[in-house]
Design a protein around this motif. Structure first.
Motif, short mmCIF file in Angstrom:
data_model
loop_
_atom_site.label_atom_id
_atom_site.label_comp_id
_atom_site.label_asym_id
_atom_site.label_seq_id
_atom_site.Cartn_x
_atom_site.Cartn_y
_atom_site.Cartn_z
N LEU A 69 44.89 46.08 45.97
CA LEU A 69 43.95 47.16 45.70
C LEU A 69 43.86 47.41 44.19
O LEU A 69 42.78 47.66 43.66
N TRP A 70 45.00 47.31 43.50
CA TRP A 70 45.02 47.50 42.05
C TRP A 70 44.00 46.58 41.37
O TRP A 70 43.24 47.03 40.51
N PHE A 71 43.96 45.32 41.77
CA PHE A 71 43.06 44.35 41.18
C PHE A 71 41.61 44.82 41.28
O PHE A 71 40.84 44.72 40.33
N ASN A 72 41.24 45.36 42.42
CA ASN A 72 39.87 45.84 42.63
C ASN A 72 39.59 47.14 41.88
O ASN A 72 38.46 47.42 41.53
N GLN A 73 40.63 47.92 41.63
CA GLN A 73 40.45 49.19 40.94
C GLN A 73 40.28 49.04 39.43
O GLN A 73 39.56 49.81 38.82
N VAL A 74 40.96 48.06 38.85
CA VAL A 74 40.98 47.98 37.39
C VAL A 74 39.97 47.01 36.80
O VAL A 74 39.83 46.93 35.57
N GLY A 75 39.26 46.26 37.62
CA GLY A 75 38.17 45.41 37.14
C GLY A 75 38.60 44.33 36.17
O GLY A 75 39.44 43.50 36.47
N ARG A 76 38.01 44.37 34.96
CA ARG A 76 38.24 43.32 33.95
C ARG A 76 39.71 43.16 33.61
O ARG A 76 40.18 42.05 33.36
N ARG A 77 40.44 44.24 33.56
CA ARG A 77 41.87 44.17 33.22
C ARG A 77 42.61 43.31 34.25
O ARG A 77 43.42 42.47 33.89
N GLY A 78 42.35 43.55 35.51
CA GLY A 78 42.99 42.77 36.56
C GLY A 78 42.63 41.31 36.47
O GLY A 78 43.49 40.43 36.58
N ARG A 79 41.35 41.04 36.24
CA ARG A 79 40.92 39.65 36.11
C ARG A 79 41.58 38.99 34.90
O ARG A 79 41.97 37.83 34.95
N GLY A 80 41.74 39.74 33.82
CA GLY A 80 42.40 39.21 32.63
C GLY A 80 43.87 38.91 32.87
O GLY A 80 44.36 37.82 32.53
N ASP A 81 44.58 39.85 33.47
CA ASP A 81 46.00 39.63 33.74
C ASP A 81 46.20 38.44 34.69
O ASP A 81 47.08 37.61 34.46
N VAL A 82 45.37 38.35 35.72
CA VAL A 82 45.48 37.24 36.67
C VAL A 82 45.17 35.91 36.00
O VAL A 82 45.87 34.91 36.20
N ALA A 83 44.14 35.88 35.17
CA ALA A 83 43.74 34.63 34.52
C ALA A 83 44.81 34.11 33.58
O ALA A 83 45.11 32.91 33.59
N VAL A 84 45.42 34.99 32.78
CA VAL A 84 46.44 34.49 31.86
C VAL A 84 47.75 34.20 32.58
O VAL A 84 48.46 33.25 32.22
N LEU A 85 48.07 34.96 33.62
CA LEU A 85 49.30 34.68 34.36
C LEU A 85 49.21 33.34 35.08
O LEU A 85 50.17 32.57 35.10
N SER A 86 48.04 33.05 35.63
CA SER A 86 47.85 31.78 36.35
C SER A 86 47.66 30.59 35.41
O SER A 86 47.74 29.44 35.84
N GLY A 87 47.38 30.86 34.16
CA GLY A 87 47.17 29.79 33.18
C GLY A 87 45.75 29.27 33.12
O GLY A 87 45.47 28.28 32.45
N THR A 88 44.80 29.97 33.79
CA THR A 88 43.41 29.50 33.75
C THR A 88 42.69 29.96 32.48
O THR A 88 41.62 29.46 32.17
N SER A 89 43.29 30.91 31.75
CA SER A 89 42.74 31.37 30.47
C SER A 89 43.90 31.71 29.55
O SER A 89 45.02 31.95 30.01
N THR A 90 43.60 31.78 28.27
CA THR A 90 44.59 32.26 27.31
C THR A 90 44.24 33.70 26.95
O THR A 90 43.08 34.12 27.09
N PRO A 91 45.20 34.44 26.46
CA PRO A 91 44.88 35.81 26.01
C PRO A 91 43.79 35.79 24.93
O PRO A 91 42.89 36.64 24.94
N GLN A 92 43.84 34.81 24.04
CA GLN A 92 42.86 34.75 22.96
C GLN A 92 41.44 34.55 23.51
O GLN A 92 40.49 35.14 22.98
N GLN A 93 41.30 33.75 24.56
CA GLN A 93 39.97 33.57 25.16
C GLN A 93 39.46 34.88 25.74
O GLN A 93 38.28 35.22 25.58
N ILE A 94 40.31 35.61 26.40
CA ILE A 94 39.88 36.86 27.02
C ILE A 94 39.65 37.94 25.97
O ILE A 94 38.69 38.70 26.06
N LEU A 95 40.49 37.99 24.96
CA LEU A 95 40.30 39.00 23.91
C LEU A 95 39.03 38.78 23.12
O LEU A 95 38.47 39.70 22.56
N ALA A 96 38.53 37.55 23.12
CA ALA A 96 37.30 37.23 22.40
C ALA A 96 36.04 37.68 23.16
O ALA A 96 34.95 37.67 22.60
N THR A 97 36.21 38.09 24.41
CA THR A 97 35.04 38.49 25.22
C THR A 97 34.80 39.98 25.14
O THR A 97 35.65 40.74 24.80
#
Length: 177
Positions: free
Chosen positions: A149-177
């Protein structure tokens, strides 16, 4: 852990406010206002959390004046509060993930953000996610977070945390958006 990157990551999601605001509405507080959520200042510093008054007063500020929005804080004080809050989140993450100090920087950053955002008691309820994290199974930890439920509540933040934790994105890629 890269503290500078962690500060940048959390600030990206929280924004920075020099005047206290209602975290439920995002509106600045003025003397006499009754917030719907938690009065907050800086980068997500909860003014009604345990120890908040002592922390604000340790900065040489009048707590009630800061709480009511009558006094703003400086960028340096924002940074001091953010450091204190991140250190508290790291302590919480370390309790939940005993191997925290041995993890790579990116999972440490994500765990710190999760505890910063949810608080230790709420993140402690993510039993399966914590099991995967302690096993350093980043894919399943990220997938488990994505199902919450947290993931659906926080939107972009959840997608960012999931993407960098899974290794599909870097923090720098997400911070640039």
């Amino acid at each position: 852990m890269d503290l500078a990157l962690t500060k940048q990551w959390i600030t990206h999601w929280e924004s920075t406010r020099l005047q206290s605001y209602d975290d439920a509405t995002g509106t600045p507080l003025n003397p006499g206002d009754t917030p719907k959520g938690n009065p907050t200042i800086g980068v997500g510093f909860n003014l009604v959390a345990a120890g908040a008054q002592a922390t604000i007063e340790a900065l040489g500020l009048d707590f009630n004046a800061v709480l009511t929005g009558a006094v703003n804080i400086t960028p340096d004080q924002v940074d001091q509060l953010l450091t204190i809050t991140i250190n508290s989140a790291i302590a919480g993450a370390t309790k939940l993930v005993p191997i925290f100090d041995n993890l790579p920087d990116i999972p440490q950053m994500v765990l710190t953000d999760l505890v910063f955002n949810m608080g230790e008691p709420r993140f402690a309820q993510f039993v399966n996610t914590l099991k995967f994290i302690n096993a350093q199974d980043w894919t399943n930890a990220a997938n488990n977070l994505q199902q919450s439920l947290w993931f659906n509540q926080v939107g972009r933040r959840g997608r960012g945390d999931v993407a960098v934790l899974s290794g599909t994105s870097t923090p720098q890629q997400i911070l640039a958006t």
